[in-house]
Each structure stands twice: as C-alpha cells, then as structure tokens.
Design a protein around this motif. Structure first.
Motif, mmCIF file in Angstrom:
data_model
loop_
_atom_site.group_PDB
_atom_site.id
_atom_site.type_symbol
_atom_site.label_atom_id
_atom_site.label_comp_id
_atom_site.label_asym_id
_atom_site.label_seq_id
_atom_site.Cartn_x
_atom_site.Cartn_y
_atom_site.Cartn_z
ATOM 1 N N PHE A 195 1.004 -0.874 0.031
ATOM 2 C CA PHE A 195 0.107 -0.012 -0.172
ATOM 3 C C PHE A 195 1.182 1.239 0.170
ATOM 4 N N LEU A 196 1.698 1.062 -0.270
ATOM 5 C CA LEU A 196 2.956 2.797 0.355
ATOM 6 C C LEU A 196 3.273 2.378 -1.241
ATOM 7 N N ILE A 197 3.387 1.771 -1.983
ATOM 8 C CA ILE A 197 3.948 1.692 -3.072
ATOM 9 C C ILE A 197 4.022 3.154 -3.862
ATOM 10 N N PRO A 198 2.528 3.864 -3.889
ATOM 11 C CA PRO A 198 2.422 5.052 -4.750
ATOM 12 C C PRO A 198 3.396 5.820 -3.832
ATOM 13 N N LEU A 199 3.490 5.662 -2.893
ATOM 14 C CA LEU A 199 4.193 7.280 -2.380
ATOM 15 C C LEU A 199 6.072 6.412 -2.391
ATOM 16 N N ALA A 200 5.802 5.860 -2.583
ATOM 17 C CA ALA A 200 8.077 5.626 -3.250
ATOM 18 C C ALA A 200 8.005 5.994 -4.767
ATOM 19 N N LEU A 201 6.917 6.783 -5.507
ATOM 20 C CA LEU A 201 6.957 6.319 -7.046
ATOM 21 C C LEU A 201 7.287 8.237 -7.462
ATOM 22 N N PRO A 202 8.180 9.193 -7.692
ATOM 23 C CA PRO A 202 8.240 10.249 -7.815
ATOM 24 C C PRO A 202 6.725 10.597 -8.623
ATOM 25 N N ALA A 203 6.627 11.749 -7.809
ATOM 26 C CA ALA A 203 5.613 12.177 -8.165
ATOM 27 C C ALA A 203 5.770 12.523 -9.960
ATOM 28 N N LEU A 204 6.446 13.188 -10.221
ATOM 29 C CA LEU A 204 6.541 13.211 -12.143
ATOM 30 C C LEU A 204 6.517 11.547 -12.832
ATOM 31 N N VAL A 205 6.993 10.235 -12.312
ATOM 32 C CA VAL A 205 6.314 9.415 -13.078
ATOM 33 C C VAL A 205 5.210 8.924 -12.968
ATOM 34 N N LEU A 248 14.923 26.627 -12.945
ATOM 35 C CA LEU A 248 16.423 26.731 -12.438
ATOM 36 C C LEU A 248 16.984 26.739 -13.990
ATOM 37 N N MET A 249 16.408 25.503 -14.418
ATOM 38 C CA MET A 249 17.166 25.359 -15.997
ATOM 39 C C MET A 249 16.292 25.043 -17.140
ATOM 40 N N LEU A 250 15.466 25.499 -16.896
ATOM 41 C CA LEU A 250 14.786 25.640 -18.112
ATOM 42 C C LEU A 250 15.200 26.279 -19.122
ATOM 43 N N GLY A 251 15.222 25.650 -20.277
ATOM 44 C CA GLY A 251 16.533 26.479 -21.662
ATOM 45 C C GLY A 251 18.041 26.076 -21.857
ATOM 46 N N LYS A 252 18.174 25.236 -20.727
ATOM 47 C CA LYS A 252 19.453 24.848 -20.662
ATOM 48 C C LYS A 252 19.979 23.110 -20.764
ATOM 49 N N GLN A 253 19.765 22.931 -21.476
ATOM 50 C CA GLN A 253 19.305 21.344 -21.756
ATOM 51 C C GLN A 253 20.341 20.352 -21.438
ATOM 52 N N GLU A 254 21.752 21.496 -21.405
ATOM 53 C CA GLU A 254 22.699 20.338 -21.058
ATOM 54 C C GLU A 254 22.711 20.041 -19.109
ATOM 55 N N ILE A 255 22.119 20.917 -18.811
ATOM 56 C CA ILE A 255 22.443 20.913 -17.279
ATOM 57 C C ILE A 255 20.713 19.855 -16.831
ATOM 58 N N TYR A 256 20.274 19.966 -17.844
ATOM 59 C CA TYR A 256 19.030 18.978 -17.703
ATOM 60 C C TYR A 256 19.435 17.322 -16.433
ATOM 61 N N THR A 257 18.303 17.383 -15.622
ATOM 62 C CA THR A 257 18.507 16.732 -14.301
ATOM 63 C C THR A 257 16.943 15.365 -15.625
ATOM 64 N N LEU A 258 17.438 14.363 -14.494
ATOM 65 C CA LEU A 258 16.370 12.911 -15.149
ATOM 66 C C LEU A 258 15.143 13.142 -15.636
ATOM 67 N N THR A 259 14.160 14.746 -14.296
ATOM 68 C CA THR A 259 12.832 15.089 -13.778
ATOM 69 C C THR A 259 12.436 15.615 -15.228
ATOM 70 N N LEU A 260 13.415 16.950 -15.753
ATOM 71 C CA LEU A 260 14.003 17.320 -16.800
ATOM 72 C C LEU A 260 14.028 17.085 -18.274
ATOM 73 N N TYR A 261 14.418 15.633 -18.661
ATOM 74 C CA TYR A 261 14.301 14.980 -19.182
ATOM 75 C C TYR A 261 13.328 14.198 -19.347
ATOM 76 N N LEU A 262 12.727 14.187 -18.479
ATOM 77 C CA LEU A 262 11.308 12.947 -18.329
ATOM 78 C C LEU A 262 10.529 13.957 -18.949
#
Lengths: 314, 268
Positions: free
Chosen positions: A125-135, B210-224
């Motif tokens: 039941f805790l799995i949703p919390l372990a996933l990043p919100a963006l994912v 903070l990174m928008l517009g500079k792809q060279e420093i993008y992190t995974l979240t921004l890339y996704l």
C-alpha cells in the motif's frame, strides 16, 4: 496577593538578568556557534523569498506606476485566467481533500487488524508514495493517452473483460473536466499512503478495550467503526484534512503534466513566469496562494473544532 | 468476504498502475502502436529495446550524470551545514530552542511553487540561473531543515551518560564529537543523507524553473518532462523506471537505518 506578585516579578527579573549576563551569553554563543552557518543559509533565503515576493507583487511592469502599488493585484483579479485558476484550485481542494481522507480511511480500515501477511500488504500500500510524483503523472499521461491509451481501450470495449461504456475514445487531456479529474486522481492515488499512515496511527492509539466492549454488547463491525472508532479518530482525521488541504492548494506537478492548458494557481505561476515572462504577476499569484492556504487552514480548523464539539456534546 | 474483496480491490488500484508502467517499459513498439487495436494488457513480445536505446544514448548518460552530481553535491553541502546544527539542537537544552526550530522550518512553510520565483529572480541577478551551483543551492535549501531535524533526533537519542564518561576521561568537545557522537549518530545521519539524495533526485519544481532552456544541465526529471510529447511510450516508461528504482531502493535503506539503534545498551 500584591506582595506575592512583586515577589514573582523580582524572581523573573533576576532570572532574566542572570540569563542575559555576559558570561551566559558567551556560554550560549560557545555552545551554539555550529548552528550559525545553517541558520544564516536558511534565514538568507527566507529574507530573499519575502523580499522578492513583496517587492515583485507590490510593483508593476508598467514604469509609470511606482512602488508600492496594488496594481498587479487589481489587474490579476480582472484576469480571466486567474479567476478560472482560483476556481479550479478551490474545487481541486474541496474535492481532493475529502477524497484523500476517504481513500486513507478505506486503506487503514482494511489493514488495522492483524491478519496473515499484513506487513507485506501494508508495504504494498506504500508503493505509490515510493514513486516520484512526476513518474506517477507520466504514467497517467500514458494510460489516459488519446486515442490509444489503455483507459480509452477499456471504456470503448477493447477488452472482453470490461463492458463498452463509450463509442468513441475520450480526449482526456483536451477537456477541462477530464484533465482536472485525472490530475486529481493522480494526486489522490500518490498521496493516499500518507493519509493511511496518519489514520492508522490514530486507530492504533484507540484503546482496544473500547472496541471489544462494543463487540461484546453486540455491535456489528460497521457500527463499531462508525460509533466507536470514528469519533475517537477525529484528531487524526483533522490532521489528514488540514495537511491534505494545504497540499491541494499548492499542487503543481499533476496539473502541470496532465492539465497543462487548464490552470491551477500553481501552474498559473509557471504560465506567467515562463510563458508570459511577467515575474510581477507570478509573484502576485504566489502571494495569493499563500493567503488562500492560511485562510483555508483557519476556516477548516474552525469547522473541525465545531464538529468535534458537536460530537462530544452528542 | 467484504474485507477480502476490499483488500483485492485496493491491491489492484495500488499495484495495477505500477504493473502497467513496468509492462510499457518492456513492451515492443509494435504492441504500443497497434493501429487502433487494443494495447495488450500483458507484455506482448517483451523486449528490453527501450532500455537498450536509452543506455546507448550519450545524452541520457549526460542527464544521468547531471542528476547524480547535483544530488551528491546537495548531500555534501547539506551535511556540512546540517550536521553541526543538528548536533547543537540535539545535544544542548538551549534557551530559545523553539525559536531556533521555528526559524529553521520557516522558509519551508512557503509552498515550493511560491518560493521558487524569488529564488530564481535572485539567482538571475547574481548570475547563478541555469547553473549546477544554483540548482545545488536550491536543493540544499529544500533538504536542510529535514537534515537538521533528522540529525537532531539522531544526536538526541545518544545517552548523555556516554558523553559525560568521555569528558570525565579527558576528551574535549571536538574529540567527543568526532570520536563518540558522530559515529553513534551515523545511522540517523545516513538516513538524512539518503533522504537528501531522494529529494534532489526527483525534485522537479526548482530544477524546472532554474534550468529551463539549458538542456546541457537537465536532470532526469526535466529530461522526462521534456520528451513526453515526442518519444514513444515505452521509452517514457523506461525512463520513469530508471528514475524510480533508486527512490524505491533507497526508501527501503532509509527504513533499515532508521531501525538500527546502535547506541542501545551502550551505557554500562
């Protein structure tokens, strides 16, 4: 009485003087200096946040209007984007907060008593919390894709195990109602373990003898849940409602990914700052968001206090 | 029976989307672009082609490296600032302690999305917008109150008698800290470090602004986020899995460290 008061005042005053003596201040400084770099770091950012938020919101890009001015606020309140975002966020909070409570209650009632593999189920039941919100948001982005996402295939009768509900696939992210609904679903899905944990802690604090007494007197599980557990859980329910309502006001990621064109206050800040390039309006929306959070928390606390009084009086 | 049905429903709701995420990540592209036919519910012709594609892309390595570098430097800066502060708060009963705690948490009382504009504006002014350092400083700001609170708890849990014994045996304040308190508080501090890593690894709002517009420093979240409209769904799912694995793995590690109480029974 008067003498006693004077005596107390003297004690307090002498204590205060003792506390403020140079020797004590030196000692205090010697003990606390390691905290100063972190404090300096955090306080600097606090000052920056306050300075820029107030400075930007009480300014206006139009050079003829001088600081301080409420022109950004008045302009914002006339703006249909803002009014729509404010209504959307209010609805998001009003619908999302009880939904988070209901899902949390549902999960906590399912696992509060001991049974085989309870620990495993609780971890699952805790799995949703372990996933990043963006994912989570991205997953819903894929599932609710138009026209070929799983959900569209399910509701249009693509699978034999589910009846056909609609003839045509739905453009979920193209509709204000549906995009808000899936953003809300994502938020509730991801956060339900937090509500569950808080409520579970509340249930575990209830004296089991009360529950057993009701059982002995013939109360069914439903009656025990409604008349014994629920009233005793009011404090933890209040915590869930207060925390989740704040989260709903400041939500950004789910509406950003799933309802890009239809703004909440959070995504409106992004819209003004990154798309329009108006930092004054973005800061003004930020200030309004903070004010909304404070007011909504105060109102909710008052309502919860009244409900608690009502339950106790019954 | 009702309870059992409830458990099954809850498990389907909780695990179902995660299963679909994994399924998409190992799906053949032909089982996603089905030309109007339903997408199979199971991994039809399972393949690792999305992962192979991902790990053969040099840009993905760059993004991965950016995420790791930013997270590690955030941990370093956060710990350098946070450990001394948590030592003071955890070991001394100071007058004004509550005020200090309130001051520490005060900046985090602002929603991230509300405090991001002032921070970005300030960084633009001092030339740190779209730089690694800017993102590291912002992530440290987010993590520092938590590091201090977790660390203070770790230092507080060490029995006073141990420190007293060390002082009686002639240790000065620094020796007591480095040879006794710091090693004993290590599990809690490790938990704080892992928490900081997780926070920085999947942080989105500050990174985005903070990174928008500079792809060279993008992190995974921004890339996704940046490729969500352009790339096939199996690739989005594969990146999501790569983003989630450290979070899930480290979450379990934090639990382990939290449970370990190495100072239990150390006072004779």
């Amino acid at each position: 009485m008067k003498n006693r008061r004077i005596c107390w005042e003297m004690i307090i005053l002498s204590d205060f003087k003792r506390t403020l003596s140079i020797e004590n201040v030196k000692q205090w400084f010697f003990k606390t200096w390691p905290i100063f770099p972190a404090m300096f770091y955090l306080m600097s950012f606090l000052v920056i946040v306050l300075f820029y938020l107030i400075g930007l919101s009480l300014n206006h890009p139009c050079s003829e209007i001088n600081f301080p001015t409420f022109a950004s606020f008045t302009e914002l309140f006339k703006n249909e984007y803002f009014n729509s975002a404010l209504i959307n966020t209010t609805l998001f909070m009003i619908l999302g907060t009880p939904l988070e409570l209901i899902t949390g209650l549902f999960l906590s009632f399912l696992i509060f008593r001991s049974f085989f593999m309870r620990g495993v189920i609780r971890s699952l039941f805790l799995i949703p919390l372990a996933l990043p919100a963006l994912v989570t948001a991205m997953l819903l982005f894929v599932l609710f894709d138009f026209p070929g996402g799983h959900i569209n295939h399910i509701i249009t009768g693509g699978y034999s195990w589910f009846p056909q509900v609609f003839d045509q696939p739905i453009n979920w992210r193209g509709s204000k109602l549906f995009s808000m609904a899936i953003a809300l679903f994502g938020k509730v899905w991801r956060d339900m373990p937090i509500s569950m944990l808080i409520l579970l802690a509340g249930i575990n604090n209830i004296d089991p003898e009360l529950f057993d007494a009701a059982k002995t007197m013939g109360a069914s599980f439903r009656k025990r849940a409604v008349h014994v557990i629920m009233p005793l859980m009011i404090p933890s329910i209040s915590v869930v409602l207060l925390l989740r309502s704040v989260e709903m006001w400041k939500e950004f990621i789910f509406p950003f990914v799933l309802a890009g064109r239809y703004h909440l206050l959070g995504t409106l800040i992004d819209f003004y700052y990154n798309e329009i390039g108006n930092s004054h309006m973005a800061a003004t929306v930020s200030i309004i968001m903070v004010i909304c959070i404070v007011f909504s928390t105060l109102i909710l606390m008052k309502i919860l206090e009244l409900i608690q009084k009502l339950i106790v009086s019954r | 029976m009702l309870w059992f049905t409830g458990i099954i429903c809850a498990l389907v709701i909780v695990i179902g989307p995660v299963y679909l995420l994994l399924k998409y990540s190992v799906s053949d592209i032909n089982s996603i672009n089905t030309g109007g036919n339903p997408v199979p519910m199971w991994p039809y012709n399972p393949t690792l082609q999305a992962y192979v594609y991902l790990f053969s892309d040099s840009h993905f390595y760059q993004v991965l490296l950016n995420s790791v570098v930013i997270s590690l430097f955030t941990i370093a800066l956060g710990m350098i600032l946070g450990i001394p502060a948590s030592y003071v708060l955890g070991r001394y009963k100071l007058p004004g302690r509550k005020v200090l705690l309130l001051m520490i948490i005060s900046v985090r009382l602002f929603p991230d999305i509300a405090s991001v504009i002032p921070v970005v504006e300030f960084f633009i002014k001092i030339g740190m917008h779209q730089t690694y350092l800017g993102v590291i400083l912002a992530h440290t700001l987010l993590a520092l109150p938590y590091i201090i609170f977790i660390g203070a708890g770790a230092f507080e849990s060490i029995p006073d008698d141990l420190e007293g014994q060390a002082i009686i045996l002639g240790a000065n304040r620094f020796q007591t800290f480095f040879k006794l308190l710091f090693p004993l508080a290590m599990p809690g501090l490790a938990a704080a470090a892992i928490y900081t890593f997780l926070l920085s690894w999947d942080e989105f709002i500050f990174s985005y602004f903070l990174m928008l517009g500079k792809q060279e420093i993008y992190t995974l979240t921004l890339y996704l986020n940046g490729i969500k409209y352009a790339e096939p769904q199996n690739l989005l799912a594969a990146i999501s899995v790569c983003l989630s694995i450290p979070v899930i793995a480290f979450s379990f590690m934090v639990q382990k460290y939290m449970v370990a109480g190495i100072s239990a029974g150390s006072v004779k």
